[in-house]
Design a protein around this motif. Structure first.
Motif, short mmCIF file in Angstrom:
data_model
loop_
_atom_site.label_atom_id
_atom_site.label_comp_id
_atom_site.label_asym_id
_atom_site.label_seq_id
_atom_site.Cartn_x
_atom_site.Cartn_y
_atom_site.Cartn_z
N VAL A 19 0.84 -1.18 0.00
CA VAL A 19 0.00 0.00 0.00
C VAL A 19 0.90 1.25 0.00
O VAL A 19 1.91 1.29 0.68
N GLN A 20 0.52 2.23 -0.82
CA GLN A 20 1.24 3.50 -0.85
C GLN A 20 0.40 4.56 -0.14
O GLN A 20 -0.82 4.63 -0.34
N LEU A 21 1.06 5.36 0.67
CA LEU A 21 0.36 6.38 1.45
C LEU A 21 0.88 7.76 1.10
O LEU A 21 2.09 7.95 0.93
N GLN A 22 -0.04 8.71 1.00
CA GLN A 22 0.31 10.09 0.68
C GLN A 22 -0.30 11.00 1.73
O GLN A 22 -1.52 11.07 1.84
N ALA A 23 0.56 11.67 2.49
CA ALA A 23 0.08 12.62 3.50
C ALA A 23 0.07 14.03 2.92
O ALA A 23 0.96 14.40 2.15
N SER A 24 -0.92 14.81 3.31
CA SER A 24 -1.03 16.18 2.84
C SER A 24 -1.79 17.01 3.85
O SER A 24 -2.38 16.47 4.80
N GLY A 25 -1.81 18.33 3.65
CA GLY A 25 -2.62 19.20 4.48
C GLY A 25 -1.85 20.02 5.48
O GLY A 25 -2.44 20.83 6.20
N GLY A 26 -0.53 19.84 5.55
CA GLY A 26 0.25 20.63 6.47
C GLY A 26 0.34 22.08 6.05
O GLY A 26 -0.10 22.46 4.96
N GLY A 27 0.90 22.90 6.93
CA GLY A 27 1.06 24.30 6.63
C GLY A 27 1.48 25.09 7.84
O GLY A 27 1.87 24.52 8.87
N LEU A 28 1.39 26.40 7.72
CA LEU A 28 1.74 27.33 8.79
C LEU A 28 0.46 27.88 9.39
O LEU A 28 -0.42 28.36 8.66
N VAL A 29 0.34 27.80 10.72
CA VAL A 29 -0.87 28.27 11.40
C VAL A 29 -0.46 28.91 12.72
O VAL A 29 0.56 28.54 13.30
N GLN A 30 -1.26 29.85 13.17
CA GLN A 30 -0.99 30.48 14.46
C GLN A 30 -1.47 29.58 15.60
O GLN A 30 -2.38 28.75 15.43
N ALA A 31 -0.88 29.76 16.75
CA ALA A 31 -1.30 29.01 17.93
C ALA A 31 -2.79 29.22 18.16
O ALA A 31 -3.31 30.34 18.02
N GLY A 32 -3.46 28.12 18.49
CA GLY A 32 -4.90 28.16 18.67
C GLY A 32 -5.68 27.83 17.41
O GLY A 32 -6.90 27.61 17.48
N GLY A 33 -5.00 27.78 16.29
CA GLY A 33 -5.65 27.48 15.02
C GLY A 33 -5.84 26.00 14.79
O GLY A 33 -5.55 25.17 15.66
N SER A 34 -6.32 25.68 13.58
CA SER A 34 -6.63 24.29 13.23
C SER A 34 -6.07 23.95 11.86
O SER A 34 -5.91 24.81 11.00
N LEU A 35 -5.80 22.67 11.68
CA LEU A 35 -5.43 22.10 10.39
C LEU A 35 -6.03 20.71 10.30
O LEU A 35 -6.25 20.06 11.33
N ARG A 36 -6.28 20.26 9.09
CA ARG A 36 -6.70 18.88 8.88
C ARG A 36 -5.73 18.20 7.92
O ARG A 36 -5.57 18.64 6.78
N LEU A 37 -5.09 17.17 8.41
CA LEU A 37 -4.19 16.38 7.59
C LEU A 37 -4.95 15.22 6.96
O LEU A 37 -5.88 14.68 7.56
N SER A 38 -4.53 14.86 5.75
CA SER A 38 -5.12 13.73 5.04
C SER A 38 -4.05 12.70 4.73
O SER A 38 -2.91 13.05 4.43
N CYS A 39 -4.42 11.45 4.80
CA CYS A 39 -3.54 10.34 4.43
C CYS A 39 -4.33 9.48 3.45
O CYS A 39 -5.26 8.77 3.85
N THR A 40 -3.97 9.55 2.18
CA THR A 40 -4.69 8.84 1.13
C THR A 40 -3.89 7.62 0.70
O THR A 40 -2.68 7.71 0.46
N ALA A 41 -4.57 6.49 0.62
CA ALA A 41 -3.92 5.24 0.27
C ALA A 41 -4.22 4.85 -1.17
O ALA A 41 -5.32 5.07 -1.68
N THR A 42 -3.24 4.27 -1.82
CA THR A 42 -3.42 3.67 -3.14
C THR A 42 -2.83 2.26 -3.11
O THR A 42 -1.94 1.96 -2.31
#
Length: 120
Positions: free
Chosen positions: A1-24
């Motif tokens: 299985v191959q996995l691809q992570a995405s969704g990172g970035g720069l955010v201020q403290a208290g903020g939110s992010l959603r990471l994705s891990c997509t499988a093929t």
């Protein structure tokens, strides 16, 4: 299985992010999936794991992060809320064919990481 992570970035403290891990190559629902993170100069550490009927979290993220799975999209998500500067790291997703949860050596397949940077 191959996995691809995405969704990172720069955010201020208290903020939110959603990471994705997509499988093929395989159906992600067949595998327990874990998220790990590694900050510069530190060892890779467990963040969260999702199995068929349960999910697990590191104490440092419990109550702030939520791991979930969308089988139709063959993707596992990590919703990160109330982010702190100490959450800054490269985040990796991984799949395991054994019963391990927190030990990186129990995971067989790894995706490349995605950088999360939380500014104070």
């Amino acid at each position: 299985v191959q996995l691809q992570a995405s969704g990172g970035g720069l955010v201020q403290a208290g903020g939110s992010l959603r990471l994705s891990c997509t499988a093929t190559g395989r159906t992600v629902s067949n595998y327990p999936i874990g998220w790990f993170r590694q900050a510069p100069g530190k060892e890779r550490e467990f963040v969260a794991n999702i199995r068929r009927t349960a999910s697990y979290y590191a104490d440092s993220v419990k109550g702030r992060f939520t791991i979930s799975r969308d089988n139709a999209k063959n993707t596992v998500y990590l919703q990160m809320n109330s982010l702190k500067p100490e959450d800054t790291a490269v985040y990796h997703c991984a799949a395991t064919v054994v019963s391990g949860i927190r030990d990186p050596s129990d995971y067989n397949y790894w995706g490349q990481g995605t950088q999360v940077t939380v500014s104070s």
